[in-house]
Enzyme design. Structure first.
Site, short mmCIF file in Angstrom:
data_model
loop_
_atom_site.label_atom_id
_atom_site.label_comp_id
_atom_site.label_asym_id
_atom_site.label_seq_id
_atom_site.Cartn_x
_atom_site.Cartn_y
_atom_site.Cartn_z
N CYS A 60 13.48 5.60 33.61
CA CYS A 60 12.60 5.95 34.73
C CYS A 60 11.85 4.71 35.23
CB CYS A 60 11.59 7.02 34.32
SG CYS A 60 12.28 8.68 34.27
N CYS A 73 6.65 16.70 43.82
CA CYS A 73 6.51 18.10 43.38
C CYS A 73 5.49 18.82 44.27
CB CYS A 73 6.07 18.15 41.91
SG CYS A 73 5.70 19.84 41.39
N ASP A 99 19.95 28.61 26.25
CA ASP A 99 18.77 29.12 26.92
C ASP A 99 18.12 30.34 26.26
OD1 ASP A 99 17.42 28.23 28.99
OD2 ASP A 99 18.34 29.48 30.51
N CYS A 142 13.73 25.82 42.19
CA CYS A 142 13.33 24.66 42.99
C CYS A 142 14.07 23.45 42.44
CB CYS A 142 11.82 24.46 42.88
SG CYS A 142 11.22 22.87 43.50
C1 B12 Z 1 10.87 27.81 29.69
C2 B12 Z 1 11.86 27.06 30.56
C3 B12 Z 1 11.50 26.80 31.88
C4 B12 Z 1 10.10 27.07 32.43
C5 B12 Z 1 9.13 26.00 31.92
C6 B12 Z 1 9.62 24.56 32.14
C7 B12 Z 1 9.45 23.65 30.94
N1 B12 Z 1 9.56 22.37 31.19
O1 B12 Z 1 9.25 24.06 29.80
C8 B12 Z 1 10.34 27.07 33.97
C9 B12 Z 1 10.61 28.47 34.44
C10 B12 Z 1 9.24 26.48 34.82
C11 B12 Z 1 11.64 26.25 34.04
C12 B12 Z 1 12.04 25.57 35.17
C13 B12 Z 1 13.24 24.87 35.28
N2 B12 Z 1 14.24 24.85 34.37
CO1 B12 Z 1 14.06 25.59 32.58
N3 B12 Z 1 14.03 26.13 30.77
C14 B12 Z 1 13.11 26.66 30.03
C15 B12 Z 1 13.63 26.83 28.58
C16 B12 Z 1 14.07 28.28 28.40
C17 B12 Z 1 12.65 26.43 27.47
C18 B12 Z 1 11.99 25.05 27.69
C19 B12 Z 1 10.93 24.77 26.67
O2 B12 Z 1 11.15 24.88 25.46
N4 B12 Z 1 9.74 24.42 27.15
C20 B12 Z 1 8.64 24.03 26.32
C21 B12 Z 1 8.38 22.56 26.56
C22 B12 Z 1 7.23 22.07 25.69
O3 B12 Z 1 9.56 21.93 26.17
P1 B12 Z 1 10.37 20.88 27.09
O4 B12 Z 1 9.89 20.87 28.48
O5 B12 Z 1 11.84 21.10 26.85
O6 B12 Z 1 9.88 19.56 26.40
C23 B12 Z 1 10.34 19.19 25.13
C24 B12 Z 1 11.16 17.92 25.22
O7 B12 Z 1 11.47 17.63 26.55
C25 B12 Z 1 10.32 16.87 24.55
N5 B12 Z 1 9.51 15.99 25.36
C26 B12 Z 1 8.66 16.33 26.30
N6 B12 Z 1 7.96 15.27 26.66
C27 B12 Z 1 8.38 14.25 25.92
C28 B12 Z 1 7.97 12.93 25.91
C29 B12 Z 1 8.57 12.06 25.02
C30 B12 Z 1 8.09 10.68 24.98
C31 B12 Z 1 9.61 12.51 24.18
C32 B12 Z 1 10.31 11.59 23.26
C33 B12 Z 1 10.02 13.86 24.23
C34 B12 Z 1 9.37 14.70 25.09
O8 B12 Z 1 9.35 17.55 23.77
C35 B12 Z 1 9.09 18.83 24.30
C36 B12 Z 1 8.85 19.74 23.12
O9 B12 Z 1 9.94 19.67 22.27
C37 B12 Z 1 14.84 25.84 28.59
C38 B12 Z 1 16.00 26.23 27.66
C39 B12 Z 1 15.75 25.78 26.24
N7 B12 Z 1 15.92 26.69 25.32
O10 B12 Z 1 15.37 24.66 26.00
C40 B12 Z 1 15.27 25.82 30.08
C41 B12 Z 1 15.78 24.49 30.64
C42 B12 Z 1 14.87 23.40 30.18
N8 B12 Z 1 15.63 24.67 32.08
C43 B12 Z 1 16.55 24.10 32.79
C44 B12 Z 1 16.55 24.03 34.20
C45 B12 Z 1 17.86 23.65 34.87
C46 B12 Z 1 15.38 24.31 34.93
C47 B12 Z 1 15.15 24.08 36.44
C48 B12 Z 1 15.77 22.81 36.98
C49 B12 Z 1 15.65 25.33 37.20
C50 B12 Z 1 15.41 25.30 38.69
N9 B12 Z 1 16.12 24.49 39.45
O11 B12 Z 1 14.60 26.02 39.19
C51 B12 Z 1 13.60 24.04 36.49
C52 B12 Z 1 13.10 22.59 36.28
C53 B12 Z 1 11.62 22.46 36.08
C54 B12 Z 1 11.27 21.17 35.36
N10 B12 Z 1 10.94 20.14 36.10
O12 B12 Z 1 11.33 21.14 34.12
C55 B12 Z 1 17.60 23.43 31.91
C56 B12 Z 1 17.36 21.92 31.94
C57 B12 Z 1 18.63 21.08 32.00
C58 B12 Z 1 18.31 19.61 32.00
N11 B12 Z 1 19.21 18.81 32.52
O13 B12 Z 1 17.28 19.17 31.55
C59 B12 Z 1 17.32 24.13 30.51
C60 B12 Z 1 17.59 23.25 29.30
C61 B12 Z 1 18.21 25.40 30.49
C62 B12 Z 1 19.65 25.10 30.10
N12 B12 Z 1 20.12 25.70 29.03
O14 B12 Z 1 20.35 24.36 30.74
N13 B12 Z 1 12.30 26.26 32.85
S1 SF4 Z 2 12.48 10.55 40.04
FE1 SF4 Z 2 11.34 11.00 38.19
S2 SF4 Z 2 12.88 11.43 36.64
FE2 SF4 Z 2 13.93 10.39 38.31
S3 SF4 Z 2 13.86 8.20 37.75
FE3 SF4 Z 2 12.08 8.60 39.05
S4 SF4 Z 2 10.45 9.05 37.56
FE4 SF4 Z 2 12.38 9.26 36.46
S1 SF4 Z 3 11.11 22.37 39.95
FE1 SF4 Z 3 9.88 22.08 41.83
S2 SF4 Z 3 7.87 22.98 41.39
FE2 SF4 Z 3 8.95 22.76 39.43
S3 SF4 Z 3 8.29 20.77 38.63
FE3 SF4 Z 3 10.14 20.36 39.82
S4 SF4 Z 3 9.44 19.88 41.91
FE4 SF4 Z 3 7.74 20.84 40.81
#
Ligand code: B12
Ligand code: SF4
Ligand code: SF4
Length: 309
Positions: free
Chosen positions: A185, A195, A130, A239
């Site tokens: 999915c 959401c 993270d 959340c």
């Molecule tokens: C910033 C961050 C947040 C932010 C922004 C969320 C976000 N999605 O980016 C906020 C604060 C909102 C957040 C919330 C949460 N987070 Co957070 N967060 C991070 C962090 C630090 C960086 C994520 C990041 O790089 N975001 C930028 C976007 C562009 O990247 P991404 O969403 O990961 O998407 C990438 C891939 O998924 C992929 N991808 C996306 N779409 C697609 C589509 C296709 C077709 C393909 C092939 C790939 C692909 O490409 C993207 C770019 O590389 C990571 C830790 C880390 N270093 O990765 C934890 C992390 C993602 N978080 C985590 C968690 C647990 C949460 C929460 C569940 C916490 C909670 N219960 O409140 C929520 C879930 C929200 C959600 N639905 O995603 C875990 C996820 C574990 C898992 N099983 O996935 C991580 C990995 C932390 C950890 N070390 O465990 N988070």
């Molecule tokens: S709830 Fe969302 S992540 Fe889970 S299987 Fe359905 S579409 Fe996929």
């Molecule tokens: S963690 Fe809650 S607010 Fe964030 S994307 Fe998921 S349902 Fe939406």
């Protein structure tokens, strides 16, 4: 020792440390992800999380973090709790029930790194959870551990998505796993529909700047935007809605990590308990908890916001 013996050792030791899954990917530049990340940033989906704008090159290229990187080891640790919060308790995300995962996982990563060093001799490796610019979900998919769901989370077919992700980037040659090529999915869209703040977009993009987790944990300003009023559904810290509704989480099983044992205040505190909690008591009770990221002042802001809903 051969490459396959090194690989077997890493996986066996990771399991002994309590990691639930361990997968390996070849370290290479993440070109597709670089494009996705750039679009995400250009749309402002990071909100005020300015740290997401830094170190773009390091984020998409593991060899910039560890020179000569050959392998990325991804480790998953289950945090699904055995206990639920009381009915009247203010809602807190399950990942925050026990001790801060950063510390718990950092210790395990240190032990794993040292053990690999001892076994293989010359070895350069760095563990991340993270805290550094690593696209952890992408590496998890590339290591064959699961797919990225429409809720943006990494989902394992066996146990759902309530896992933390950690990565260890190393210059050690290891046998890579096959990338997880499927997406289970299908036509489901339960998470998108559930959401509360419409943060989930159609193409697996999470608008971080609309997520309740962002508002309640990452936002440092004292005011949560007024257009979010009435949408928090009693979530005070983080959340879980988009994971709770996911059918794959029917397969979640309780974690066995002793450090994640829930703090009883988290399971029991209602609005009045949180309101009357002094800053000193907060610091004592939650000194090792993820809640300390919001600080007492942030928790009070969140409580006030959901109470006014
Ligand atoms: C910033 C961050 C947040 C932010 C922004 C969320 C976000 N999605 O980016 C906020 C604060 C909102 C957040 C919330 C949460 N987070 Co957070 N967060 C991070 C962090 C630090 C960086 C994520 C990041 O790089 N975001 C930028 C976007 C562009 O990247 P991404 O969403 O990961 O998407 C990438 C891939 O998924 C992929 N991808 C996306 N779409 C697609 C589509 C296709 C077709 C393909 C092939 C790939 C692909 O490409 C993207 C770019 O590389 C990571 C830790 C880390 N270093 O990765 C934890 C992390 C993602 N978080 C985590 C968690 C647990 C949460 C929460 C569940 C916490 C909670 N219960 O409140 C929520 C879930 C929200 C959600 N639905 O995603 C875990 C996820 C574990 C898992 N099983 O996935 C991580 C990995 C932390 C950890 N070390 O465990 N988070
Ligand atoms: S709830 Fe969302 S992540 Fe889970 S299987 Fe359905 S579409 Fe996929
Ligand atoms: S963690 Fe809650 S607010 Fe964030 S994307 Fe998921 S349902 Fe939406």
């Amino acid at each position: 020792m051969s490459v396959s013996q090194h690989t077997a050792f890493v996986k066996k030791y990771a399991a002994e440390l309590g990691f639930d899954y361990c997968g390996i990917a070849r370290a290479e530049r993440l070109d597709d992800d670089a494009r996705r990340l750039e679009t995400w940033l250009n749309k402002g989906m990071q909100g005020t999380m300015k740290y997401m704008e830094n170190y773009f090159d390091l984020r998409v290229d593991p060899s910039k973090l560890v020179p000569g990187a050959k392998s990325v080891i991804t480790l998953l640790l289950n945090y699904f709790p055995a206990q639920k919060q009381d009915e009247n308790a203010v809602k807190i995300s399950k990942y925050a029930f026990g001790k801060d995962y950063h510390e718990v996982i950092r210790n395990k990563l240190k032990l794993l790194t040292n053990a690999i060093k001892e076994k293989t001799g010359e070895f350069n490796g760095r563990g991340f959870v993270d805290s550094a610019p690593v696209l952890e979900r992408t590496w998890a998919t590339r290591s064959g551990l699961g797919w990225i769901g429409k809720n943006g989370n990494l989902i394992t077919k066996g146990n759902g998505s309530f896992f933390f992700i950690a990565t260890l980037i190393t210059d050690l040659d290891l046998l890579p796993d096959d990338e997880f090529a499927k997406d289970y999915c299908g036509t489901c869209r339960k998470c998108i529909d559930a959401c509360p703040t419409e943060a989930l977009r159609e193409d697996k993009v999470v608008d971080g700047s609309r997520c309740i987790s962002y508002y309640t944990i990452e936002l440092k300003e004292m005011l949560i935007p007024g257009d979010m009023k009435g949408k928090f559904d009693n979530w005070m810290f983080g959340c879980d809605t988009c994971q709770d509704v996911c059918p794959w989480n029917r397969f979640a099983s309780s974690n066995s990590e002793i450090e994640f044992a829930p703090i009883h205040e988290i399971l029991e505190y209602n609005i009045q308990d949180w309101e009357s909690l002094s800053e000193d008591s907060f610091k004592k009770i939650f000194k090792d908890s993820p809640l300390k990221r919001s600080k007492w002042i942030g928790i009070q802001r969140n409580i006030k916001f959901i109470q006014e809903e």
